[in-house]
Scaffold this motif. Structure first.
Motif, PDB file in Angstrom:
ATOM      1  N   ASN A   1       0.980  -1.148   0.010  1.00  0.00           N
ATOM      2  CA  ASN A   1      -0.428  -0.151   0.186  1.00  0.00           C
ATOM      3  C   ASN A   1       0.999   1.295   0.564  1.00  0.00           C
ATOM      4  O   ASN A   1       0.871   2.423  -0.258  1.00  0.00           O
ATOM      5  CB  ASN A   1      -1.012  -0.130   1.377  1.00  0.00           C
ATOM      6  N   GLU A   2       1.990   1.031   0.565  1.00  0.00           N
ATOM      7  CA  GLU A   2       3.139   2.324   0.986  1.00  0.00           C
ATOM      8  C   GLU A   2       3.805   3.025  -0.634  1.00  0.00           C
ATOM      9  O   GLU A   2       3.641   3.714  -1.084  1.00  0.00           O
ATOM     10  CB  GLU A   2       3.721   2.125   1.771  1.00  0.00           C
ATOM     11  N   GLU A   3       4.048   1.745  -1.384  1.00  0.00           N
ATOM     12  CA  GLU A   3       4.900   1.796  -2.717  1.00  0.00           C
ATOM     13  C   GLU A   3       2.583   2.460  -3.440  1.00  0.00           C
ATOM     14  O   GLU A   3       3.822   2.632  -3.708  1.00  0.00           O
ATOM     15  CB  GLU A   3       5.159   0.681  -3.040  1.00  0.00           C
ATOM     16  N   PHE A   4       2.621   1.779  -3.543  1.00  0.00           N
ATOM     17  CA  PHE A   4       1.244   2.609  -4.107  1.00  0.00           C
ATOM     18  C   PHE A   4       1.295   3.706  -3.689  1.00  0.00           C
ATOM     19  O   PHE A   4       0.804   4.388  -5.204  1.00  0.00           O
ATOM     20  CB  PHE A   4       0.148   1.462  -4.063  1.00  0.00           C
ATOM     21  N   GLY A   5       0.597   4.303  -3.087  1.00  0.00           N
ATOM     22  CA  GLY A   5       0.608   5.516  -2.485  1.00  0.00           C
ATOM     23  C   GLY A   5       1.542   7.031  -3.301  1.00  0.00           C
ATOM     24  O   GLY A   5       1.534   7.463  -3.397  1.00  0.00           O
ATOM     25  N   ASP A   6       2.955   5.604  -2.735  1.00  0.00           N
ATOM     26  CA  ASP A   6       3.930   6.530  -3.617  1.00  0.00           C
ATOM     27  C   ASP A   6       3.785   7.134  -4.539  1.00  0.00           C
ATOM     28  O   ASP A   6       3.382   7.891  -5.432  1.00  0.00           O
ATOM     29  CB  ASP A   6       5.062   6.605  -2.904  1.00  0.00           C
ATOM     30  N   LEU A   7       2.888   5.869  -5.403  1.00  0.00           N
ATOM     31  CA  LEU A   7       3.511   5.524  -7.169  1.00  0.00           C
ATOM     32  C   LEU A   7       2.388   6.861  -7.367  1.00  0.00           C
ATOM     33  O   LEU A   7       2.225   6.938  -8.423  1.00  0.00           O
ATOM     34  CB  LEU A   7       2.941   4.228  -7.733  1.00  0.00           C
ATOM     35  N   LEU A   8       1.039   6.617  -6.900  1.00  0.00           N
ATOM     36  CA  LEU A   8      -0.282   7.611  -7.191  1.00  0.00           C
ATOM     37  C   LEU A   8      -0.160   9.175  -7.360  1.00  0.00           C
ATOM     38  O   LEU A   8       0.174   9.722  -7.981  1.00  0.00           O
ATOM     39  CB  LEU A   8      -1.057   7.149  -6.557  1.00  0.00           C
ATOM     40  N   ALA A   9       1.114   8.792  -6.675  1.00  0.00           N
ATOM     41  CA  ALA A   9       1.369  10.573  -5.754  1.00  0.00           C
ATOM     42  C   ALA A   9       2.182  11.557  -7.100  1.00  0.00           C
ATOM     43  O   ALA A   9       2.008  11.906  -6.988  1.00  0.00           O
ATOM     44  CB  ALA A   9       1.826  10.900  -4.229  1.00  0.00           C
ATOM     45  N   LEU A  10       3.340  10.129  -7.256  1.00  0.00           N
ATOM     46  CA  LEU A  10       3.666  10.583  -8.342  1.00  0.00           C
ATOM     47  C   LEU A  10       3.295  10.845  -9.782  1.00  0.00           C
ATOM     48  O   LEU A  10       2.976  11.781 -11.074  1.00  0.00           O
ATOM     49  CB  LEU A  10       5.260   9.361  -8.698  1.00  0.00           C
ATOM     50  N   GLY A  11       2.482   9.549  -9.756  1.00  0.00           N
ATOM     51  CA  GLY A  11       2.335   9.563 -11.447  1.00  0.00           C
ATOM     52  C   GLY A  11       0.451  10.895 -11.213  1.00  0.00           C
ATOM     53  O   GLY A  11       0.026  11.540 -12.749  1.00  0.00           O
ATOM     54  N   ASN A  12       0.205  11.210  -9.936  1.00  0.00           N
ATOM     55  CA  ASN A  12      -1.078  12.823 -10.635  1.00  0.00           C
ATOM     56  C   ASN A  12      -0.142  13.813 -10.461  1.00  0.00           C
ATOM     57  O   ASN A  12      -0.448  14.944 -11.557  1.00  0.00           O
ATOM     58  CB  ASN A  12      -1.606  12.610  -8.937  1.00  0.00           C
ATOM     59  N   THR A  13       1.018  13.210 -10.289  1.00  0.00           N
ATOM     60  CA  THR A  13       2.269  14.740 -10.704  1.00  0.00           C
ATOM     61  C   THR A  13       2.127  15.289 -12.179  1.00  0.00           C
ATOM     62  O   THR A  13       2.863  15.839 -12.350  1.00  0.00           O
ATOM     63  CB  THR A  13       3.125  15.157  -9.711  1.00  0.00           C
ATOM     64  N   LEU A  14       2.495  14.207 -12.715  1.00  0.00           N
ATOM     65  CA  LEU A  14       2.816  14.615 -14.564  1.00  0.00           C
ATOM     66  C   LEU A  14       1.396  14.297 -15.248  1.00  0.00           C
ATOM     67  O   LEU A  14       0.556  13.875 -14.816  1.00  0.00           O
ATOM     68  CB  LEU A  14       3.407  12.530 -14.228  1.00  0.00           C
ATOM     69  N   PRO A  15       2.068  14.698 -16.639  1.00  0.00           N
ATOM     70  CA  PRO A  15       0.364  15.361 -16.956  1.00  0.00           C
ATOM     71  C   PRO A  15       0.052  13.463 -17.921  1.00  0.00           C
ATOM     72  O   PRO A  15       1.107  12.484 -18.180  1.00  0.00           O
ATOM     73  CB  PRO A  15       1.431  15.503 -18.526  1.00  0.00           C
ATOM     74  N   GLY A  16      -1.304  12.562 -18.434  1.00  0.00           N
ATOM     75  CA  GLY A  16      -1.368  12.129 -18.595  1.00  0.00           C
ATOM     76  C   GLY A  16      -2.535  11.024 -18.100  1.00  0.00           C
ATOM     77  O   GLY A  16      -3.131  11.465 -16.890  1.00  0.00           O
ATOM     78  N   PRO A  17      -2.678  10.638 -18.698  1.00  0.00           N
ATOM     79  CA  PRO A  17      -3.855   9.423 -18.046  1.00  0.00           C
ATOM     80  C   PRO A  17      -3.490   8.493 -16.769  1.00  0.00           C
ATOM     81  O   PRO A  17      -2.332   7.560 -17.204  1.00  0.00           O
ATOM     82  CB  PRO A  17      -4.613   8.584 -19.018  1.00  0.00           C
ATOM     83  N   ILE A  18      -3.903   8.221 -16.009  1.00  0.00           N
ATOM     84  CA  ILE A  18      -3.157   7.798 -14.503  1.00  0.00           C
ATOM     85  C   ILE A  18      -3.323   6.173 -14.800  1.00  0.00           C
ATOM     86  O   ILE A  18      -2.855   5.790 -14.516  1.00  0.00           O
ATOM     87  CB  ILE A  18      -3.854   8.592 -12.986  1.00  0.00           C
ATOM     88  N   ALA A  19      -4.145   5.982 -15.389  1.00  0.00           N
ATOM     89  CA  ALA A  19      -4.325   5.002 -15.101  1.00  0.00           C
ATOM     90  C   ALA A  19      -3.169   3.929 -16.483  1.00  0.00           C
ATOM     91  O   ALA A  19      -2.608   2.704 -16.151  1.00  0.00           O
ATOM     92  CB  ALA A  19      -5.826   4.182 -16.181  1.00  0.00           C
TER      93      ALA A  19
END
Length: 192
Positions: free
Chosen positions: A42-60
């Motif tokens: 969960n912690e790694e996924f949360g970090d990945l999601l936070a980083l992914g949300n800072t980048l442009p483009g579709p999150i999925a």
């Protein structure tokens, strides 16, 4: 080969069931990646999601690309991204071809109306998990204060979310850099 198959199936399910776009797909990705296949916690996924949300483009597709690469390199990344977008491509072609003939049916309108609360609940659960993680990391007082300030900025003042994200990233970099500078100053001033 089994890993590639699992990657494809996991992200194909996300692509086919992620009704409502990228944010609605996040809980599905979390379920596949953390609970079913245990590719990360969960912690790694949360970090990945936070980083992914800072980048442009579709999150999925960003999540699929990173997770696929992490699990099985370049070919895993390609596999996961394709598995995420293929259902959308197929469904868009089929639905656009038949949309005008079925959009007036009650069952289509009912299906659309019924999915909205499900997606809302999935996003609510995911939001609570992030708030709880923030509360345990920053402390509940800081978390509640940040939530209140963000609510005011986003909902009442109307600040664009991109500006808030960029500002918070800059603040985080400045705050993170200060302890390093303090450590360097101590080391330079230390005679030993």
């Amino acid at each position: 080969m089994k890993t590639h198959w699992n990657l494809f199936i996991a992200f194909f399910r996300v692509g086919i069931l992620g009704y409502g776009g990228g944010p609605a797909s996040i809980p599905l990705i979390q379920k596949e990646v953390i609970e079913k296949y245990k590719w990360m916690d969960n912690e790694e996924f949360g970090d990945l999601l936070a980083l992914g949300n800072t980048l442009p483009g579709p999150i999925a597709t960003k999540l699929a690309g990173y997770i696929g690469y992490r699990v099985s390199g370049f070919w895993g990344m390609l596999n996961a991204v394709l598995a995420t977008i293929i259902p959308t491509i197929i469904l868009m072609i089929v639905l656009l071809a038949s949309l005008s003939s079925i959009k007036g049916y009650d069952w289509v309108e009912g299906m659309t109306a019924a999915v909205i609360p499900v997606v809302g609940m999935m996003l609510g659960v995911l939001t609570w998990q992030f708030v709880a993680k923030s509360g345990s990391g920053l402390g509940w007082v800081k978390t509640i204060l940040m939530l209140a300030v963000l609510f005011v900025l986003l909902q009442l003042v109307g600040v664009h979310p991109g500006i808030i994200i960029a500002s918070l990233l800059a603040i985080a970099l400045l705050i993170k850099d200060k302890p390093k500078q303090a450590d360097r100053s101590r080391k330079e001033g230390d005679p030993s």
